[in-house]
Scaffold this motif. Structure first.
Motif, PDB file in Angstrom:
ATOM      1  N   TRP A  77       0.838  -1.195   0.000  1.00 58.91           N
ATOM      2  CA  TRP A  77       0.000   0.000   0.000  1.00 58.91           C
ATOM      3  C   TRP A  77       0.878   1.252   0.000  1.00 58.91           C
ATOM      4  O   TRP A  77       1.939   1.266   0.620  1.00 58.91           O
ATOM      5  CB  TRP A  77      -0.896  -0.002   1.239  1.00 58.91           C
ATOM      6  CG  TRP A  77      -1.933   1.074   1.254  1.00 58.91           C
ATOM      7  CD1 TRP A  77      -1.911   2.237   1.971  1.00 58.91           C
ATOM      8  CD2 TRP A  77      -3.161   1.088   0.523  1.00 58.91           C
ATOM      9  NE1 TRP A  77      -3.043   2.972   1.719  1.00 58.91           N
ATOM     10  CE2 TRP A  77      -3.831   2.295   0.836  1.00 58.91           C
ATOM     11  CE3 TRP A  77      -3.746   0.203  -0.388  1.00 58.91           C
ATOM     12  CZ2 TRP A  77      -5.067   2.629   0.298  1.00 58.91           C
ATOM     13  CZ3 TRP A  77      -4.978   0.536  -0.932  1.00 58.91           C
ATOM     14  CH2 TRP A  77      -5.627   1.720  -0.590  1.00 58.91           C
ATOM     15  N   PRO A  79       1.439   5.525  -2.071  1.00 57.55           N
ATOM     16  CA  PRO A  79       1.313   6.307  -3.309  1.00 57.55           C
ATOM     17  C   PRO A  79       2.256   5.806  -4.397  1.00 57.55           C
ATOM     18  O   PRO A  79       3.395   5.428  -4.124  1.00 57.55           O
ATOM     19  CB  PRO A  79       1.677   7.728  -2.867  1.00 57.55           C
ATOM     20  CG  PRO A  79       2.502   7.550  -1.630  1.00 57.55           C
ATOM     21  CD  PRO A  79       1.998   6.317  -0.956  1.00 57.55           C
ATOM     22  N   GLU A 268     -10.121  -0.507   0.902  1.00 59.22           N
ATOM     23  CA  GLU A 268      -9.189   0.308   0.131  1.00 59.22           C
ATOM     24  C   GLU A 268      -9.864   1.596  -0.346  1.00 59.22           C
ATOM     25  O   GLU A 268      -9.261   2.686  -0.313  1.00 59.22           O
ATOM     26  CB  GLU A 268      -8.666  -0.492  -1.062  1.00 59.22           C
ATOM     27  CG  GLU A 268      -7.726  -1.627  -0.679  1.00 59.22           C
ATOM     28  CD  GLU A 268      -7.215  -2.374  -1.897  1.00 59.22           C
ATOM     29  OE1 GLU A 268      -7.506  -1.944  -3.033  1.00 59.22           O
ATOM     30  OE2 GLU A 268      -6.505  -3.392  -1.721  1.00 59.22           O
ATOM     31  N   ARG A 272      -8.675   5.435   0.598  1.00 57.41           N
ATOM     32  CA  ARG A 272      -8.276   6.425  -0.409  1.00 57.41           C
ATOM     33  C   ARG A 272      -9.028   7.749  -0.254  1.00 57.41           C
ATOM     34  O   ARG A 272      -8.561   8.785  -0.708  1.00 57.41           O
ATOM     35  CB  ARG A 272      -8.504   5.862  -1.814  1.00 57.41           C
ATOM     36  CG  ARG A 272      -7.523   4.764  -2.196  1.00 57.41           C
ATOM     37  CD  ARG A 272      -7.581   4.443  -3.680  1.00 57.41           C
ATOM     38  NE  ARG A 272      -6.646   3.381  -4.009  1.00 57.41           N
ATOM     39  CZ  ARG A 272      -6.975   2.093  -4.117  1.00 57.41           C
ATOM     40  NH1 ARG A 272      -8.232   1.713  -3.888  1.00 57.41           N
ATOM     41  NH2 ARG A 272      -6.076   1.180  -4.422  1.00 57.41           N
ATOM     42  N   ARG A 273     -10.185   7.686   0.374  1.00 58.85           N
ATOM     43  CA  ARG A 273     -10.964   8.916   0.558  1.00 58.85           C
ATOM     44  C   ARG A 273     -10.508   9.705   1.790  1.00 58.85           C
ATOM     45  O   ARG A 273     -10.895  10.865   1.946  1.00 58.85           O
ATOM     46  CB  ARG A 273     -12.452   8.584   0.695  1.00 58.85           C
ATOM     47  CG  ARG A 273     -13.096   8.144  -0.623  1.00 58.85           C
ATOM     48  CD  ARG A 273     -14.602   7.980  -0.483  1.00 58.85           C
ATOM     49  NE  ARG A 273     -15.226   7.678  -1.757  1.00 58.85           N
ATOM     50  CZ  ARG A 273     -15.424   6.464  -2.219  1.00 58.85           C
ATOM     51  NH1 ARG A 273     -15.031   5.423  -1.496  1.00 58.85           N
ATOM     52  NH2 ARG A 273     -16.002   6.263  -3.380  1.00 58.85           N
ATOM     53  N   CYS A 277      -4.741   8.790   3.623  1.00 61.93           N
ATOM     54  CA  CYS A 277      -4.782   7.534   2.849  1.00 61.93           C
ATOM     55  C   CYS A 277      -4.054   6.395   3.585  1.00 61.93           C
ATOM     56  O   CYS A 277      -3.108   5.798   3.059  1.00 61.93           O
ATOM     57  CB  CYS A 277      -4.147   7.754   1.479  1.00 61.93           C
ATOM     58  SG  CYS A 277      -4.576   6.467   0.269  1.00 61.93           S
TER      59      CYS A 277
END
Length: 326
Positions: A77, A79, A268, A272-273, A277
């Motif tokens: 997990w 970016p 997930e 992401r929201r 994150c």
């Protein structure tokens, strides 16, 4: 004889490689981004706190003749830009510096996560074609870094690639600690009833393979080697051994694969929201790893590296449990 540079020496695999090299009398340069962890290495090891993406790597490699490169962002997990930076850019910069320094051997750590599919796979060989869509940026960037390594090998830098499966042992901060964190609730979701067959690799066996790759007798054309303990085991059996070794009583709760993947996908999407994150407790990749079978063919490593796993799963788990209790 020059020194061996080990990247990621403040991490799990890198630290073990550094200690093994020192034990056999090699000169070692240990680099990493955690100065405090590097400071805990024994005396006699040259310690270099370094960011591979920003710092002067020519200075880092001065006096070295070989590089072992396990440093990476290794998590399911995060970016995409962070994976690009830590896995692709860092590797490319290190390869460029290694060519300038005329390094005689570059040992790169990749990952069998590149093989991942939502399907059972047995005796997977090193032959590989990338998928149209990757499940994680980690797997994608590990493959892209491999491509860079093979390009460097084609340009004259002797390179070897290792793909160790589910490395565990004393000092592991990723695989088994994550399992134990979930199990300490008193129950554990057993995806697909724990019937999937998987491979693991004890850290000492990984170290043996890495050191074997330093030999000039090993081809330096950038070829990859699968690594595992060569003891495929059902997930349920492995988890029982882990929990028993760590004195945990855990209730196994069977969960269908489709349900587990769906729940992980929801988790997930929620993560992401959120502004930071955060990594969800369950990801689709982590579900897939324990929900579908994946075993590796390690015949190439046996034949060309002389690789023979010397620490069994049972012995490795006993050692790991002792370190946890300590």
């Amino acid at each position: 004889m020059g020194a061996v540079l080990v990247t990621g020496a403040s991490g799990f695999i890198g630290r073990h490689i550094v200690l093994a090299l020192q034990a056999r009398g090699e000169q070692v340069v240990a680099s990493g981004r955690d100065p405090q962890a590097l400071a805990r290495l024994p005396g006699g090891i040259a310690v270099r706190p370094v960011d591979l993406c920003r710092d002067d790597l020519d200075a880092l490699l001065r006096g070295c003749e070989a590089v072992i490169h396990p440093a990476a962002r290794s998590t399911p997990w995060g970016p995409a830009a962070a994976f690009e930076r830590d896995n692709v850019l860092a590797t490319q910069r290190l390869l460029d510096a290694a060519r300038r320094a005329q390094i005689r051997r570059f040992v790169h750590f990749s990952s069998p996560s590149i093989y991942f599919r939502y399907a059972d796979q047995h005796a997977v060989t090193e032959d590989f074609a990338p998928p149209a869509r990757w499940i994680t940026d980690y797997a994608r960037t590990k493959w892209e870094s491999e491509v860079r390594v093979r390009q460097a090998a084609a340009e004259g830098l002797p390179c070897v690639v290792l793909r160790p499966r589910a490395v565990f042992g004393e000092g592991d901060r990723a695989i088994f600690p994550r399992l134990l964190a979930v199990a300490r609730r008193g129950w554990f979701p057993l995806v697909h009833g724990g019937r999937a067959i998987i491979d693991t690799t004890h850290i000492d066996n990984v170290v043996d393979a890495a050191l074997a790759c330093l030999s000039p007798a090993v081809p330096g054309d950038g070829r990859a080697y699968n690594l595992s303990n060569g003891e495929p085991i059902a997930v349920a059996a492995l988890l029982r051994q882990v929990f028993e070794a760590c004195d945990l009583r855990v209730r196994m709760v069977p969960v269908p694969r489709t349900l587990a993947v769906g729940l992980a996908g929801v988790g997930e999407a929620i993560a992401r929201r959120r502004r930071d994150c955060p990594e969800p407790r369950l990801t689709r990749y982590s579900v897939g790893v324990i929900g579908w079978s994946q075993t590796l063919d390690i015949g190439r490593a046996r034949q060309e590296l002389g690789y023979t796993p010397r620490v069994s799963i049972a012995e490795g788990l006993a050692r790991f449990a002792r370190s946890v209790r300590a």
